[in-house]
Design a protein around this motif. Sequence first.
Motif: not given
Lengths: 479, 479
Positions: A371-377, A382-383, A398-399, A424-425
């Motif tokens: 989840c964290v890795e997909e979110t980072k990508r 998304s810039g 959190h992000t 995603r979550a």
Amino acid sequence: MNLPAAALHEPPASAAKLPPSPTSIDAVTRALAASFGNRLVTSLAVRQQHGHTLTWIPNQPPDAVVFPQSTQEVSDIVSLCAVHGVPVIAFGTGTSLEGHVNAPFGGVCIDMSQMKAVIAVHAEDLDCVVQAGVTRKELNEHLRDQGLMFPIDPGADASIGGMAATRASGTNAVRYGTMKDNVLALTAVMADGSIVKTSTRARKTSAGYDLTRLLVGSEGTLGIITEITLKLHGIPEAISAGVCPFPSVKAACDATIITIQSGLPVARIELLDEVMIRGVNIHSKLGLPETVMLFVEFHGTEASVKEQSERFGEIAAEFGGGPFEWATKAEDRSKLWQARHDAYWAARALRPGVESVATDVCVPISQLADCVEETKRDIEASGLIAPIAGHVGDGNFHTQPLVDLTDPEEVARAEAFIERLVKRALAMGGTCTGEHGVGQKKIKYLEAEHGASALVVMRTLKRALDPQNILNPGKILVL
Amino acid sequence: MNLPAAALHEPPASAAKLPPSPTSIDAVTRALAASFGNRLVTSLAVRQQHGHTLTWIPNQPPDAVVFPQSTQEVSDIVSLCAVHGVPVIAFGTGTSLEGHVNAPFGGVCIDMSQMKAVIAVHAEDLDCVVQAGVTRKELNEHLRDQGLMFPIDPGADASIGGMAATRASGTNAVRYGTMKDNVLALTAVMADGSIVKTSTRARKTSAGYDLTRLLVGSEGTLGIITEITLKLHGIPEAISAGVCPFPSVKAACDATIITIQSGLPVARIELLDEVMIRGVNIHSKLGLPETVMLFVEFHGTEASVKEQSERFGEIAAEFGGGPFEWATKAEDRSKLWQARHDAYWAARALRPGVESVATDVCVPISQLADCVEETKRDIEASGLIAPIAGHVGDGNFHTQPLVDLTDPEEVARAEAFIERLVKRALAMGGTCTGEHGVGQKKIKYLEAEHGASALVVMRTLKRALDPQNILNPGKILVL
């Protein structure tokens, strides 16, 4: 054979018209001024202070702010507002993140900051009773002499009432649980002004419906929490804390999973990604290596803390993490955790002058790395600039996209990113919010998370307990 | 200024007539027989087996017993009963103690014993999903190979669904919490037959009202629990257990208080009074000294368990307890805990041929010694035989008057004793039941414990979620 004989979702028989009429507001304000004198404030500045928290939702000020000092006064205010169909919004310290205390329909804001009494501390029973306006730091200050602590720590110096209302948790939850686990009983004022005590000081009970847990996390929409009986803990004999770099999010998450699975009673285990570490280094003037880090803390006896930290060091090494550096001095430990707590502000240091749009999700821990890795990508694609920090022992992270709110295209991009994050979550078996709460911004995700039938039950509860919809309307549910 | 504008306690608009008419029963029974074949049973023997648990309430058989195998089948049954206004009572293993599953108004008993699937075990996440009819021992058998355990242990081999419905706990609760703390999510069938999933597998959430905790402990009166997502724990690397005699109840309680206060993570700490020890010696053929005893267990690593047990030995000695004898072998430990678990039967060995009237209360731990000692004096003054055993780390204890139910005078004496016991616990800030639940026998104490306003809220919830009052009617609340 599915024939719903008595459908649960009856229409609200007596919902108040929202926003209330100027006449109703006027009647309530006059009556409150007569009873509360200068503890009733209607100046625009004070109303605006109460119409906005750490969120990107525009300011939605209440019509008046009142400062009660007792449960009975809160009951009087709610009874009056009930007669006139005027909304009431409880306000703690204004540190919530999803638009919980903004007043979209106006009404009366009940500011709990004059309800600061620590009513009782029962050291033998490891519990205490406080008024809702006491903050967690004030409480811990009060308890320290007795060797006791209240461990729940969401970062902000929030009020205990607000923490209960949002089911807050934070860094210590992996060991000590969330507010749901640490509130023994509540006093609350219901929508008709009646005062309810939900339970006793007994550590456990099977005596009827769990009104305590129904109110914890209800964000002021079912009742206004005025007093809280909390579990306490002894200050640990020994505390050890340290930081440990990892080559990747996956390595840090895998080390966390093994730590939890092997039953190591870690008190805190916090992930900060390399972007957040850069912010922390700027904001807190630290020189941490700019890679993924775990901040870890153990509580126990000298011997058990030593054993736990050695084990953790071994686990970290298995996943390519380390070296694991310990802060043995209390002041170094404080500096470290202050830096972690300041992550919200540290993140903002990465792009000064724009707003921070903090949000959170929580997934089963086995899904956390993905989840964290997909979110980072996703962030990269998304810039956006959006550092990540997480209570990874619970699968909660959190992000915090840093967004120029004057640029509608950028706002839309951030909104779309958050929507993908939540989906995603949920797809990974998680929740749209681990600890921030629903407020206004997460309402639209509840049905996807819980399903239509559960939403019917939630709306049924709200309508039964607040038939006029005057308690913090426009939050958690669309009625 | 207290003007209740919108009172919460509206009359139930559509309550079913109880008991239902023979025509309604007949219609439901025929339809169930058509769908369920020989999984619908109406023989008197089977109905009577389901109309009585380990309680002194007379047998109150349902009109029919049905054995569903899926949530959808439970939904079909409830939908049908809702159409005809017929009560539905969920049944696990029949080990509840306060008349929870007796059917005072007849109706359909839903026996969950064919819902035995362990649907999923997520070892990495330390959770599992089970159908409601799985018992705790069956689950632990299933988990053992993976090094996992489900720690909640009320003594009886109860079903997980029943344990959730009564908010059960038992010997391990001092360390692992109660069912409220160990249920992550539930699937339940509501009064209209709708199926609700209350939460996700995420370890924590702030996403809306806590329907999980609302259903846990609701004793089948708000919904019928069909599937449960449970937290699991790793089987500890090391376990040590032992028994420690004390000169008095007070000494044993004081040692317990210090043990808890000093943060020793004791897994079990059980008090048995000298009367109970006599029963245990008879029933389990042990040769324990007939004095007040603590049975204690620690979980952890080899080193931490050793440290914990040494500390406990020192604390016990401070209060005149000891010698503290350790059972290091697994088989000796099993024998010890089997003896503790058999306390219910051991008590009965003290007066064969009469009935056992088990009940429980829970008080703040500082009040425990006084509460137990006053209760022992009361037992003596009442001329009753009533051994005491308690989960003293939580302030929770049981007493079990042995009563000749054919003697009305003796029954009245036991009833009066229990009433004094409950009043004593409430006066000390405690609850009328720590873990047994309300059922039928504790209904009369709820208002004294919670107050009239809280009872209004509980009745409002019941009426909102079960407007016809068909879910286990006659339990928890008088409507």
